[in-house]
Scaffold this motif. Structure first.
Motif, PDB file in Angstrom:
ATOM      1  N   GLY A 241      94.132  70.626  62.647  1.00  0.00           N
ATOM      2  CA  GLY A 241      95.070  69.598  63.093  1.00  0.00           C
ATOM      3  C   GLY A 241      96.505  69.882  62.717  1.00  0.00           C
ATOM      4  N   ALA A 242      96.836  71.158  62.474  1.00  0.00           N
ATOM      5  CA  ALA A 242      98.180  71.532  62.038  1.00  0.00           C
ATOM      6  C   ALA A 242      98.996  72.079  63.209  1.00  0.00           C
ATOM      7  CB  ALA A 242      98.106  72.577  60.933  1.00  0.00           C
ATOM      8  N   GLY A 243     100.242  71.636  63.318  1.00  0.00           N
ATOM      9  CA  GLY A 243     101.136  72.152  64.348  1.00  0.00           C
ATOM     10  C   GLY A 243     101.055  71.364  65.634  1.00  0.00           C
ATOM     11  N   LEU A 244     102.122  71.468  66.432  1.00  0.00           N
ATOM     12  CA  LEU A 244     102.163  70.749  67.701  1.00  0.00           C
ATOM     13  C   LEU A 244     101.107  71.259  68.664  1.00  0.00           C
ATOM     14  CD1 LEU A 244     106.033  70.460  68.242  1.00  0.00           C
ATOM     15  CD2 LEU A 244     104.455  68.787  67.277  1.00  0.00           C
ATOM     16  N   GLY A 245     100.681  72.505  68.498  1.00  0.00           N
ATOM     17  CA  GLY A 245      99.641  73.049  69.354  1.00  0.00           C
ATOM     18  C   GLY A 245      98.283  72.409  69.133  1.00  0.00           C
ATOM     19  N   SER A 246      98.134  71.652  68.058  1.00  0.00           N
ATOM     20  CA  SER A 246      96.853  71.012  67.762  1.00  0.00           C
ATOM     21  C   SER A 246      96.760  69.600  68.320  1.00  0.00           C
ATOM     22  CB  SER A 246      96.641  70.951  66.246  1.00  0.00           C
ATOM     23  OG  SER A 246      97.545  70.018  65.648  1.00  0.00           O
ATOM     24  N   LEU A 247      97.858  69.091  68.879  1.00  0.00           N
ATOM     25  CA  LEU A 247      97.857  67.713  69.366  1.00  0.00           C
ATOM     26  C   LEU A 247      96.894  67.560  70.543  1.00  0.00           C
ATOM     27  CD1 LEU A 247     101.666  66.892  69.243  1.00  0.00           C
ATOM     28  CD2 LEU A 247      99.875  65.831  67.886  1.00  0.00           C
TER      29      LEU A 247
ATOM     30  N   LYS B 117      99.453  57.654  82.372  1.00  0.00           N
ATOM     31  CA  LYS B 117      99.049  57.311  81.012  1.00  0.00           C
ATOM     32  C   LYS B 117      98.894  58.569  80.160  1.00  0.00           C
ATOM     33  CE  LYS B 117      96.707  52.965  82.077  1.00  0.00           C
ATOM     34  NZ  LYS B 117      95.434  52.209  81.975  1.00  0.00           N
ATOM     35  N   VAL B 118      99.271  58.429  78.903  1.00  0.00           N
ATOM     36  CA  VAL B 118      99.165  59.523  77.941  1.00  0.00           C
ATOM     37  C   VAL B 118      98.073  59.174  76.942  1.00  0.00           C
ATOM     38  CG1 VAL B 118     100.372  60.907  76.223  1.00  0.00           C
ATOM     39  CG2 VAL B 118     101.616  60.017  78.212  1.00  0.00           C
ATOM     40  N   GLY B 119      97.101  60.053  76.799  1.00  0.00           N
ATOM     41  CA  GLY B 119      96.012  59.804  75.868  1.00  0.00           C
ATOM     42  C   GLY B 119      96.080  60.711  74.650  1.00  0.00           C
ATOM     43  N   GLY B 120      95.659  60.187  73.508  1.00  0.00           N
ATOM     44  CA  GLY B 120      95.591  60.980  72.283  1.00  0.00           C
ATOM     45  C   GLY B 120      96.923  61.300  71.654  1.00  0.00           C
ATOM     46  N   ALA B 121      97.960  60.548  71.992  1.00  0.00           N
ATOM     47  CA  ALA B 121      99.300  60.855  71.485  1.00  0.00           C
ATOM     48  C   ALA B 121      99.630  59.982  70.278  1.00  0.00           C
ATOM     49  CB  ALA B 121     100.339  60.639  72.574  1.00  0.00           C
TER      50      ALA B 121
ATOM     51  N   GLU C 198      99.645  54.796  69.994  1.00  0.00           N
ATOM     52  CA  GLU C 198     100.109  53.614  70.692  1.00  0.00           C
ATOM     53  C   GLU C 198     100.069  53.902  72.190  1.00  0.00           C
ATOM     54  OE1 GLU C 198     104.779  54.804  69.838  1.00  0.00           O
ATOM     55  OE2 GLU C 198     103.978  52.911  69.146  1.00  0.00           O
ATOM     56  N   PRO C 199      99.856  52.880  73.025  1.00  0.00           N
ATOM     57  CA  PRO C 199      99.798  53.116  74.469  1.00  0.00           C
ATOM     58  C   PRO C 199     101.128  53.650  74.992  1.00  0.00           C
ATOM     59  CG  PRO C 199      99.890  50.754  73.980  1.00  0.00           C
ATOM     60  CD  PRO C 199      99.670  51.455  72.681  1.00  0.00           C
ATOM     61  N   VAL C 200     101.065  54.731  75.735  1.00  0.00           N
ATOM     62  CA  VAL C 200     102.268  55.376  76.264  1.00  0.00           C
ATOM     63  C   VAL C 200     102.047  55.688  77.737  1.00  0.00           C
ATOM     64  CG1 VAL C 200     103.831  57.351  76.091  1.00  0.00           C
ATOM     65  CG2 VAL C 200     102.783  56.421  74.028  1.00  0.00           C
ATOM     66  N   ALA C 201     103.070  55.482  78.532  1.00  0.00           N
ATOM     67  CA  ALA C 201     103.040  55.859  79.939  1.00  0.00           C
ATOM     68  C   ALA C 201     104.377  56.501  80.280  1.00  0.00           C
ATOM     69  CB  ALA C 201     102.782  54.647  80.831  1.00  0.00           C
ATOM     70  N   ILE C 202     104.358  57.583  81.023  1.00  0.00           N
ATOM     71  CA  ILE C 202     105.580  58.262  81.419  1.00  0.00           C
ATOM     72  C   ILE C 202     105.643  58.312  82.941  1.00  0.00           C
ATOM     73  CG2 ILE C 202     105.730  59.637  79.327  1.00  0.00           C
ATOM     74  CD1 ILE C 202     104.597  61.984  80.898  1.00  0.00           C
ATOM     75  N   ALA C 203     106.860  58.416  83.459  1.00  0.00           N
ATOM     76  CA  ALA C 203     107.059  58.493  84.898  1.00  0.00           C
ATOM     77  C   ALA C 203     108.083  59.574  85.199  1.00  0.00           C
ATOM     78  CB  ALA C 203     107.528  57.149  85.454  1.00  0.00           C
TER      79      ALA C 203
END
Length: 228
Positions: free
Chosen positions: A104-110, A75-79, A54-59
């Motif tokens: 694709g396993a683990g948070l390190g694969s995100l 903008k955050v991509g691939g999340a 989903e579209p995400v943006a952080i500040a």
């Protein structure tokens, strides 16, 4: 000499569809399956649950003129909206980091990409972890009998609606041998579905109605207090 038969994996979910209504408070899903084949090699099972992107943006908050204000959004991509990895033991004992990333396993694969560098990306992942949307569970998969396993994971109320993918991956000797994938859907039903659909199809009208309802509620409350 005859070759050993290949290792096979079977897996399924207790439910593949979750309905969200006014009383929805999250859900618990169980994964169950079996490993068939030679038993002289240790088997590790890893379950990866990935939610819709989903579209995400952080500040980042910045200090300006003595005030703390939000800076420019990034903008955050691939999340994915949700990501969980459950395993039969800690991931470092299952395979090396490169193999885990490939699987694709683990948070390190995100494949999360945030403008600002690795530090900002790690901060984003920590934030999602704190919200209960990203997690790793090294004891999430249990072998209940010879070759039979089960796993259970919880979906919080904040987990986004949409289509999820559940990957069950079999590792042996540090290698991903085979996998099975299943779809999981979270969808709104009833009044919640109608309101959500209206908000997405006609956002300006929906926003205007919300403003009018808020003004009417404020006026009604003010009138009630004046009569007291």
């Amino acid at each position: 000499m005859a070759e050993s038969p290949p290792v096979q994996l079977s897996a399924d979910l207790t439910t593949a569809n979750i309905e969200v209504n006014a009383g929805y408070s999250g859900a618990s899903i169980s994964v169950f399956g079996a490993v068939f084949g030679p038993s002289d090699t240790r088997s590790d099972v890893v379950v990866v649950v990935r939610g819709p992107e989903e579209p995400v943006a952080i500040a980042r908050r910045e200090r300006r003129a003595g005030l703390w204000l939000n800076g420019s959004p990034r903008k955050v991509g691939g999340a994915p909206g949700f990501h969980l990895t459950a395993s039969s033991r800690a991931l470092p004992g299952v395979a090396d980091p490169a193999t885990l990333r490939q699987a694709g396993a683990g948070l390190g694969s995100l494949p999360v990409e945030v403008a600002g560098g690795p530090e900002v990306t790690r901060a984003f992942i920590r934030l999602k972890t704190k919200e209960g949307l990203y997690s790793e569970d090294p004891d999430g998969v249990a072998f209940v009998d010879r070759g039979l396993f089960r796993a259970r994971f919880d979906l919080p109320v904040s987990a986004p609606v949409g289509r999820y993918r559940v990957d069950v991956i079999l590792f042996q000797e540090g290698r991903a041998v085979t996998r099975r994938s299943r779809d999981l859907t979270i969808e709104k039903v009833g009044v919640e579905r109608l309101v959500s659909g209206f908000a997405h199809q006609r956002p300006w009208t929906y926003g205007s109605l919300c403003v009018l309802i808020a003004l009417a509620a404020g006026w009604a409350a003010s009138a009630a207090f004046r009569r007291v």
